[in-house]
Design a protein around this motif. Structure first.
Motif, PDB file in Angstrom:
ATOM      1  N   MET A   1       0.777  -1.329   0.059  1.00  0.00           N
ATOM      2  CA  MET A   1       0.077  -0.005   0.036  1.00  0.00           C
ATOM      3  C   MET A   1       0.792   1.036  -0.081  1.00  0.00           C
ATOM      4  N   ASN A   2       1.974   1.074   0.511  1.00  0.00           N
ATOM      5  CA  ASN A   2       2.895   2.289   0.588  1.00  0.00           C
ATOM      6  C   ASN A   2       3.330   2.620  -0.919  1.00  0.00           C
ATOM      7  N   ILE A   3       3.538   1.700  -1.741  1.00  0.00           N
ATOM      8  CA  ILE A   3       3.912   2.098  -3.144  1.00  0.00           C
ATOM      9  C   ILE A   3       2.927   3.197  -3.779  1.00  0.00           C
ATOM     10  N   LEU A   4       1.661   3.093  -3.346  1.00  0.00           N
ATOM     11  CA  LEU A   4       0.851   4.238  -3.836  1.00  0.00           C
ATOM     12  C   LEU A   4       1.434   5.411  -3.668  1.00  0.00           C
ATOM     13  N   LEU A   5       2.020   5.650  -2.635  1.00  0.00           N
ATOM     14  CA  LEU A   5       2.533   7.129  -2.074  1.00  0.00           C
ATOM     15  C   LEU A   5       3.621   7.479  -3.084  1.00  0.00           C
ATOM     16  N   VAL A   6       4.028   6.576  -3.615  1.00  0.00           N
ATOM     17  CA  VAL A   6       5.219   6.912  -4.598  1.00  0.00           C
ATOM     18  C   VAL A   6       4.615   6.846  -6.235  1.00  0.00           C
ATOM     19  N   LEU A   7       3.763   5.989  -6.377  1.00  0.00           N
ATOM     20  CA  LEU A   7       3.240   5.761  -7.703  1.00  0.00           C
ATOM     21  C   LEU A   7       2.271   6.848  -8.417  1.00  0.00           C
ATOM     22  N   ILE A   8       1.419   7.403  -7.245  1.00  0.00           N
ATOM     23  CA  ILE A   8       0.610   8.612  -7.618  1.00  0.00           C
ATOM     24  C   ILE A   8       1.384   9.794  -7.800  1.00  0.00           C
ATOM     25  N   PRO A   9       2.334  10.244  -7.211  1.00  0.00           N
ATOM     26  CA  PRO A   9       3.018  11.596  -7.560  1.00  0.00           C
ATOM     27  C   PRO A   9       3.900  11.369  -8.866  1.00  0.00           C
ATOM     28  N   VAL A  10       4.403  10.090  -9.163  1.00  0.00           N
ATOM     29  CA  VAL A  10       5.323   9.818 -10.274  1.00  0.00           C
ATOM     30  C   VAL A  10       4.276  10.099 -11.322  1.00  0.00           C
ATOM     31  N   THR A  11       3.182   9.497 -11.258  1.00  0.00           N
ATOM     32  CA  THR A  11       2.169   9.456 -12.447  1.00  0.00           C
ATOM     33  C   THR A  11       1.738  10.870 -12.828  1.00  0.00           C
TER      34      THR A  11
END
Length: 64
Positions: A1-11
Motif C-alpha cells: 500500500m505504501n507504493i501508492l504514495l510513490v506511484l501517484i506523484p510519479v504518475t
C-alpha cells in the motif's frame, strides 16, 4: 500500500510533462502539415546537375 504514495506523484509528474509537451508541439506548429512528410519518401529525387568538365593545360595546349 505504501507504493501508492510513490506511484501517484510519479504518475502525476509524467502526466504534467506529457501535457506540456503536447501544448509545446501545438504551439510550434508540429501538427500543421500531416500529409507531406508521409509522401516525401515516395517522391523521386531531383537529378543533380553534372559538374562542368574541367580542362587541363595539356588538353588546351596547341600542338607545335
Amino acid at each position: 500500500m505504501n507504493i501508492l504514495l510513490v506511484l501517484i506523484p510519479v504518475t502525476l509528474v509524467i502526466l504534467i510533462v506529457a501535457v506540456r509537451l503536447f501544448f509545446w508541439a501545438v504551439n510550434h506548429q508540429q501538427f500543421d502539415d500531416l500529409d507531406s512528410p508521409a509522401q516525401l519518401p515516395l517522391m523521386d529525387d531531383q537529378p543533380e546537375p553534372a559538374p562542368p568538365a574541367e580542362t587541363s593545360e595539356s588538353d588546351s595546349a596547341t600542338p607545335p
